[in-house]
Design an enzyme around this catalytic site. Structure first.
Site, short mmCIF file in Angstrom:
data_model
loop_
_atom_site.label_atom_id
_atom_site.label_comp_id
_atom_site.label_asym_id
_atom_site.label_seq_id
_atom_site.Cartn_x
_atom_site.Cartn_y
_atom_site.Cartn_z
N SER A 18 0.83 -1.22 0.00
CA SER A 18 0.00 0.00 0.00
C SER A 18 0.86 1.26 0.00
O SER A 18 0.38 2.34 -0.33
CB SER A 18 -0.94 0.02 1.21
N ARG A 66 20.03 -17.25 5.80
CA ARG A 66 19.67 -15.84 5.59
C ARG A 66 20.73 -15.14 4.74
O ARG A 66 20.43 -14.32 3.89
CB ARG A 66 19.55 -15.12 6.94
N ILE A 93 14.10 -10.31 8.23
CA ILE A 93 15.24 -9.83 9.02
C ILE A 93 16.46 -9.98 8.14
O ILE A 93 16.75 -11.07 7.64
CB ILE A 93 15.39 -10.66 10.32
N ASN A 108 14.00 2.25 5.60
CA ASN A 108 12.88 1.36 5.95
C ASN A 108 11.77 2.19 6.56
O ASN A 108 12.02 3.21 7.19
CB ASN A 108 13.39 0.34 6.98
N HIS A 110 8.72 1.79 9.34
CA HIS A 110 8.31 0.90 10.44
C HIS A 110 7.07 1.48 11.11
O HIS A 110 7.02 2.70 11.38
CB HIS A 110 9.45 0.76 11.45
N THR A 142 20.39 -0.11 9.72
CA THR A 142 21.70 -0.55 10.20
C THR A 142 21.56 -2.03 10.54
O THR A 142 20.44 -2.57 10.51
CB THR A 142 22.11 0.27 11.45
N LEU A 145 18.15 -4.55 14.28
CA LEU A 145 16.76 -4.57 13.81
C LEU A 145 16.00 -3.30 14.22
O LEU A 145 15.96 -2.95 15.41
CB LEU A 145 16.04 -5.81 14.37
N GLN A 174 -0.57 7.95 7.74
CA GLN A 174 0.62 8.78 7.98
C GLN A 174 1.83 8.24 7.25
O GLN A 174 2.68 8.99 6.77
CB GLN A 174 0.91 8.87 9.50
N GLU A 175 1.94 6.90 7.18
CA GLU A 175 3.07 6.30 6.44
C GLU A 175 3.09 6.84 5.02
O GLU A 175 4.14 7.16 4.47
CB GLU A 175 2.93 4.77 6.39
C1 GAR Z 1 3.50 -1.17 6.73
O1 GAR Z 1 2.69 -0.81 7.79
C2 GAR Z 1 4.96 -1.04 7.10
O2 GAR Z 1 5.20 0.01 7.99
C3 GAR Z 1 5.21 -2.38 7.78
O3 GAR Z 1 4.52 -3.31 7.01
C4 GAR Z 1 3.38 -2.67 6.44
C5 GAR Z 1 3.39 -2.96 4.98
O4 GAR Z 1 2.29 -2.38 4.38
N1 GAR Z 1 6.60 -2.66 7.86
C6 GAR Z 1 7.15 -3.33 8.87
O5 GAR Z 1 6.50 -3.77 9.80
C7 GAR Z 1 8.65 -3.53 8.76
N2 GAR Z 1 9.19 -3.90 10.03
P1 GAR Z 1 2.18 -2.25 2.82
O6 GAR Z 1 2.58 -3.59 2.23
O7 GAR Z 1 0.75 -1.98 2.60
O8 GAR Z 1 3.09 -1.12 2.38
#
Ligand code: GAR
Length: 216
Positions: A18, A66, A93, A108, A110, A142, A145, A174-175
């Site tokens: 999204s 990994r 990870i 990233n 988060h 970095t 995590l 907000q993202e």
């Molecule tokens: C988002 O909320 C993002 O912040 C989170 O995954 C979701 C992905 O949404 N990321 C993490 O948790 C990374 N640690 P999206 O696929 O709709 O962009």
């Protein structure tokens, strides 16, 4: 003719993607040249295909470690010569094989106000802890995590009737605002990193270069 000042951006996803429309729909000062996923069923890949953007899938399940997966990912991304690698819901990870390959050009998003609530299930944990403000963070990656210099954050109010789902929806809105903003700051070379602190430099004023001027 290609514009050498525009950054080449690679994006990695694992799911619905999204965040992609907000990245694709805003002027970033750079171009998304590839979208990669560790999951073939990631819905975000449809967004990449619809937008005519190169895309690839490398399944982590095909690798014994990994590190081996990360090495394959680095090789795949390097084919596109990215200036910036953006993790947009990339749910793996990563190891130093990956983080060192793209050090200082890996960011990233988060879904929490880091350093609070690193890891998974951030919205449920925020409700359990009773915080009144929650939110999202864009940061440089970095080896540790969900830790690294913070570029941008946005907070939302936690209401009494919030559930993990309603809170997630508020944070996601907000993202979609701060992610393109942070990517653009990177692409405009406006981020100065000092330890964990990121400061934003003013937009540079490019001198007007006179062409055809008489030489003295
Ligand atoms: C988002 O909320 C993002 O912040 C989170 O995954 C979701 C992905 O949404 N990321 C993490 O948790 C990374 N640690 P999206 O696929 O709709 O962009």
């Amino acid at each position: 003719m290609s514009d050498v000042t525009r950054k080449r951006i690679a994006v990695l996803i694992s799911g619905r993607g999204s965040n992609l429309p907000s990245l694709l729909g805003n002027e970033l000062g750079g171009d998304i040249v590839v979208i990669g996923s560790n999951k073939a069923e990631a819905k975000g890949l449809d967004i990449a295909r619809d937008a005519g953007i190169a895309n690839f899938v490398i399944s982590h399940k095909d690798f014994a470690s990994r590190e081996a997966f990360d090495a394959a990912l680095v090789a795949a991304l390097n084919e596109y010569r990215p200036d910036l690698v953006v993790l947009a819901g990339f749910m793996r990870i990563t190891t130093p094989v990956f983080t060192q390959a793209f050090a200082s050009r890996l960011i990233n998003i988060h879904p929490s106000l880091l350093p609070s609530f690193p890891g998974l299930h951030t919205h449920a944990r925020a409700l359990e802890e009773g915080v009144k403000l929650h939110g999202c963070t864009v940061h440089f990656v970095t080896p540790e995590l969900d830790r690294g210099p913070i570029i941008a954050q946005a907070a939302v109010q936690v209401d009494d009737d919030d559930t993990p789902d309603t809170l997630a929806a508020k944070v996601l809105r907000q993202e979609h605002q701060i992610f393109p903003y942070a990517v653009r700051l990177f692409c405009e070379d406006r981020l100065h990193v000092d330890g964990l602190r990121v400061t934003t430099l003013p937009k540079s004023i490019h001198p007007v270069i006179a062409t055809g001027a008489a030489r003295v």
